[in-house]
Design an enzyme around this catalytic site. Structure first.
Site, PDB file in Angstrom:
ATOM      1  N   LYS A 224      34.442 -43.722  -5.885  1.00  0.00           N
ATOM      2  CA  LYS A 224      33.086 -42.505  -5.360  1.00  0.00           C
ATOM      3  C   LYS A 224      32.589 -42.541  -6.544  1.00  0.00           C
ATOM      4  O   LYS A 224      31.110 -42.380  -5.717  1.00  0.00           O
ATOM      5  CB  LYS A 224      34.298 -41.696  -4.847  1.00  0.00           C
ATOM      6  CG  LYS A 224      34.660 -42.462  -3.623  1.00  0.00           C
ATOM      7  CD  LYS A 224      33.760 -42.734  -2.294  1.00  0.00           C
ATOM      8  CE  LYS A 224      33.231 -41.998  -1.463  1.00  0.00           C
ATOM      9  NZ  LYS A 224      32.590 -41.909  -0.215  1.00  0.00           N
TER      10      LYS A 224
ATOM     11  N   THR B 124      33.824 -37.140  -2.102  1.00  0.00           N
ATOM     12  CA  THR B 124      35.076 -36.326  -2.322  1.00  0.00           C
ATOM     13  C   THR B 124      35.387 -35.927  -3.869  1.00  0.00           C
ATOM     14  O   THR B 124      34.688 -35.729  -4.692  1.00  0.00           O
ATOM     15  CB  THR B 124      36.433 -37.632  -2.062  1.00  0.00           C
ATOM     16  OG1 THR B 124      37.706 -36.774  -3.415  1.00  0.00           O
ATOM     17  CG2 THR B 124      35.435 -38.705  -3.000  1.00  0.00           C
ATOM     18  N   ASP B 125      35.659 -34.818  -3.795  1.00  0.00           N
ATOM     19  CA  ASP B 125      36.031 -33.688  -4.622  1.00  0.00           C
ATOM     20  C   ASP B 125      36.801 -34.704  -5.784  1.00  0.00           C
ATOM     21  O   ASP B 125      37.776 -34.624  -7.049  1.00  0.00           O
ATOM     22  CB  ASP B 125      37.784 -32.524  -4.638  1.00  0.00           C
ATOM     23  CG  ASP B 125      38.731 -32.724  -4.095  1.00  0.00           C
ATOM     24  OD1 ASP B 125      39.101 -33.967  -3.382  1.00  0.00           O
ATOM     25  OD2 ASP B 125      39.445 -31.745  -3.404  1.00  0.00           O
ATOM     26  N   GLU B 126      37.826 -36.096  -5.898  1.00  0.00           N
ATOM     27  CA  GLU B 126      38.710 -36.568  -6.461  1.00  0.00           C
ATOM     28  C   GLU B 126      37.999 -36.805  -7.170  1.00  0.00           C
ATOM     29  O   GLU B 126      38.658 -37.444  -9.150  1.00  0.00           O
ATOM     30  CB  GLU B 126      39.265 -38.007  -5.864  1.00  0.00           C
ATOM     31  CG  GLU B 126      40.471 -36.771  -4.768  1.00  0.00           C
ATOM     32  CD  GLU B 126      40.962 -38.130  -4.421  1.00  0.00           C
ATOM     33  OE1 GLU B 126      41.768 -39.297  -4.925  1.00  0.00           O
ATOM     34  OE2 GLU B 126      41.690 -37.898  -2.931  1.00  0.00           O
TER      35      GLU B 126
ATOM     36  N   TYR C 233      40.594 -45.825  -6.574  1.00  0.00           N
ATOM     37  CA  TYR C 233      39.269 -45.443  -5.336  1.00  0.00           C
ATOM     38  C   TYR C 233      38.393 -44.019  -6.003  1.00  0.00           C
ATOM     39  O   TYR C 233      36.781 -44.255  -5.755  1.00  0.00           O
ATOM     40  CB  TYR C 233      40.315 -44.206  -4.465  1.00  0.00           C
ATOM     41  CG  TYR C 233      39.249 -43.364  -3.350  1.00  0.00           C
ATOM     42  CD1 TYR C 233      38.520 -43.567  -2.499  1.00  0.00           C
ATOM     43  CD2 TYR C 233      39.633 -41.980  -3.615  1.00  0.00           C
ATOM     44  CE1 TYR C 233      37.919 -43.210  -2.110  1.00  0.00           C
ATOM     45  CE2 TYR C 233      39.359 -41.101  -2.701  1.00  0.00           C
ATOM     46  CZ  TYR C 233      38.200 -41.381  -1.583  1.00  0.00           C
ATOM     47  OH  TYR C 233      37.909 -40.812  -0.630  1.00  0.00           O
TER      48      TYR C 233
HETATM   49  P1  NAD Z   1      38.071 -44.225   6.962  1.00  0.00           P
HETATM   50  O1  NAD Z   1      39.379 -45.052   6.040  1.00  0.00           O
HETATM   51  O2  NAD Z   1      39.296 -43.098   7.927  1.00  0.00           O
HETATM   52  O3  NAD Z   1      37.565 -44.389   7.287  1.00  0.00           O
HETATM   53  C1  NAD Z   1      35.881 -45.841   7.065  1.00  0.00           C
HETATM   54  C2  NAD Z   1      35.349 -46.585   8.444  1.00  0.00           C
HETATM   55  O4  NAD Z   1      33.914 -46.861   7.141  1.00  0.00           O
HETATM   56  C3  NAD Z   1      36.298 -47.318   8.966  1.00  0.00           C
HETATM   57  O5  NAD Z   1      35.407 -46.907  10.352  1.00  0.00           O
HETATM   58  C4  NAD Z   1      36.094 -48.470   8.159  1.00  0.00           C
HETATM   59  O6  NAD Z   1      35.655 -49.429   9.622  1.00  0.00           O
HETATM   60  C5  NAD Z   1      34.318 -48.139   7.712  1.00  0.00           C
HETATM   61  N1  NAD Z   1      34.079 -49.559   6.865  1.00  0.00           N
HETATM   62  C6  NAD Z   1      34.826 -49.641   5.830  1.00  0.00           C
HETATM   63  N2  NAD Z   1      34.349 -50.768   5.434  1.00  0.00           N
HETATM   64  C7  NAD Z   1      32.974 -50.519   5.851  1.00  0.00           C
HETATM   65  C8  NAD Z   1      32.517 -51.923   5.101  1.00  0.00           C
HETATM   66  N3  NAD Z   1      32.349 -52.681   4.124  1.00  0.00           N
HETATM   67  N4  NAD Z   1      31.081 -51.741   5.944  1.00  0.00           N
HETATM   68  C9  NAD Z   1      31.121 -51.011   7.634  1.00  0.00           C
HETATM   69  N5  NAD Z   1      32.004 -50.318   7.905  1.00  0.00           N
HETATM   70  C10 NAD Z   1      33.157 -50.096   6.998  1.00  0.00           C
HETATM   71  O7  NAD Z   1      37.605 -43.073   6.185  1.00  0.00           O
HETATM   72  P2  NAD Z   1      37.517 -41.439   6.113  1.00  0.00           P
HETATM   73  O8  NAD Z   1      38.846 -40.471   5.746  1.00  0.00           O
HETATM   74  O9  NAD Z   1      36.961 -41.227   7.911  1.00  0.00           O
HETATM   75  O10 NAD Z   1      36.334 -41.029   5.111  1.00  0.00           O
HETATM   76  C11 NAD Z   1      34.843 -41.430   5.413  1.00  0.00           C
HETATM   77  C12 NAD Z   1      34.583 -40.850   4.455  1.00  0.00           C
HETATM   78  O11 NAD Z   1      34.692 -39.518   3.413  1.00  0.00           O
HETATM   79  C13 NAD Z   1      34.745 -42.185   3.011  1.00  0.00           C
HETATM   80  O12 NAD Z   1      33.021 -42.706   2.465  1.00  0.00           O
HETATM   81  C14 NAD Z   1      35.918 -40.387   2.371  1.00  0.00           C
HETATM   82  O13 NAD Z   1      35.956 -40.955   0.383  1.00  0.00           O
HETATM   83  C15 NAD Z   1      35.272 -39.310   2.821  1.00  0.00           C
HETATM   84  N6  NAD Z   1      36.048 -38.823   2.120  1.00  0.00           N
HETATM   85  C16 NAD Z   1      37.718 -38.423   2.845  1.00  0.00           C
HETATM   86  C17 NAD Z   1      38.247 -37.178   3.121  1.00  0.00           C
HETATM   87  C18 NAD Z   1      39.649 -37.776   3.259  1.00  0.00           C
HETATM   88  O14 NAD Z   1      40.442 -36.909   3.503  1.00  0.00           O
HETATM   89  N7  NAD Z   1      39.876 -38.576   3.905  1.00  0.00           N
HETATM   90  C19 NAD Z   1      38.115 -36.663   1.985  1.00  0.00           C
HETATM   91  C20 NAD Z   1      36.716 -36.837   1.021  1.00  0.00           C
HETATM   92  C21 NAD Z   1      35.691 -37.414   1.572  1.00  0.00           C
END
Ligand code: NAD
Length: 358
Positions: A164, A134-136, A160
């Protein structure tokens, strides 16, 4: 050939799994523990009969399960998205963020390394471990600061973001120390279909549709750069296919909005689609509330280097993407209603029993 996606039942992961199945020939193995964040129905039930799709229910911190999954499926790439992802939850309970985002990532890197070491030389050269971040991790920008780049220093400020950032450092260390072909991607806020109702955009759409108050932190002047989730999924697939080991790729929407401007726009889109509320326009539901502790002022990514190297750029305009997202939530009450009915959003002022108005 097989691609292993972790977190493929979540918001971005489900978009990625669907993108990979629609645009490629490879098998997709989805390693997902199915935490509260994996909303049932995010992946279509028909996938159960698709020979190119496998779900492995496991924890990324479970080394034995990881060894079995790598030995069974022998992936040519890993796209690692599984994480605890909600900043407010990380403030209330950081332990799960360290266990999954830090320890889980380290165990996954170790399992991938053991698998990679057993590959023939051409398999080793082609293998990629794409760590999705993430950019965070870069901290907070002031309004006039230049946008973050891959060279920006790490300054995480929430539990968080710190978890990350730790995971990003581990991923790069496994590249430099052991030679694992790791790529790190840093992306701005995503929006689009199938985002958990606890996150800002779905929460505001569902509440505003029902005529409930819309809490906005502080004065609503925190700025985020919004990227459509399908643009992110396309970028991640490109990084796994064409990305250079050891590189960092930045994804962003080139669409900065203050939280207040974003919520106002959602209100206007809903006013256009639903009956007016008795008290007038939905903007009148907005209430400023005490700010989130340590709330970062602004995030934005400069994606020009990624455009040059991968040929990627965001395709969806925020304006049309937001309208399509509002329509998706209005049409998919069956997807989000069980989450709301479970009581999971009670503490967010979205009680079980909430109904769309109009
Ligand atoms: P989300 O919370 O919607 O989904 C996370 C998924 O990971 C879920 O399906 C959950 O069941 C699974 N999970 C969690 N812990 C687990 C574990 N210990 N073992 C196996 N599976 C596990 O998250 P998202 O918004 O889809 O984000 C996905 C990734 O992208 C993350 O790494 C997040 O940091 C990154 N990200 C998200 C955003 C955003 O805006 N949502 C932006 C940049 C980066």
């Amino acid at each position: 050939m097989t691609i292993l996606v972790t977190g493929g039942s979540g918001f971005i992961g489900s978009a990625l799994v669907l993108h990979l199945l629609a645009t490629g020939e490879e098998r997709v193995v989805n390693l997902d523990r199915l935490t509260y964040a994996a909303v049932p129905g995010s992946l279509p039930a028909s996938l159960a009969d698709d020979p190119r799709y496998v779900h492995e229910r496991a924890d990324i911190a479970d080394s034995e399960a990881l060894a079995r999954i790598f030995a069974t499926h022998r992936p040519r790439a890993v796209l690692h998205l599984a994480a605890e992802s909600h900043v407010d939850r990380s403030i209330d309970g950081p332990t799960a963020f360290v266990e999954t985002n830090v320890v889980g990532t380290q165990r996954l890197l170790d399992a991938a390394l053991a698998h990679w070491r057993g590959l023939p030389p051409d398999g080793q050269a082609a293998f990629r471990f794409v760590h999705v971040s993430t950019d965070e991790v870069f901290g907070s920008l002031e309004p006039d600061d230049p946008r973050f780049t891959a060279a920006s220093p790490y300054r995480p400020r929430s539990p968080y973001a710190a978890s990350k950032a730790a995971a990003d450092h581990l991923a790069r260390a496994w590249h430099h120390t052991y030679g694992l072909p790791v790529i790190v991607t840093n992306c701005t806020n995503n929006y689009g279909p199938r985002q958990h109702p606890e996150k800002l955009i779905p929460l505001m759409i569902i509440k505003a549709s029902a005529g409930l108050p819309l809490p906005v932190y502080g004065r609503g002047d925190n700025v985020r750069d919004w990227l459509h989730v399908e643009d992110h999924a396309r970028g991640l697939a490109l990084a796994a296919r064409r990305g250079v080991a050891g590189e960092t790729y930045c994804f962003g929407g080139d669409a900065e909005r203050s939280n207040l401007a974003l919520v106002e726009r959602l209100c206007d889109l809903l006013d256009d689609r639903l009956q007016r509320l008795p008290d007038g326009a939905r903007r009148g539901l907005i209430r400023f509330v005490a700010d989130r502790p340590g709330h970062d002022r602004r995030y934005a990514m400069d994606v020009s280097e990624t455009t040059r190297s991968l040929g990627w750029r965001p395709a969806r305009e925020l304006e049309t993407g937001l309208a399509a997202t509002v329509d998706w939530y209005l049409r998919h009450e069956d997807w989000w209603r069980p989450v709301v009915e479970s009581g999971a959003t009670d503490r967010l002022g979205l009680p079980a029993g909430t109904r769309l108005a109009g």
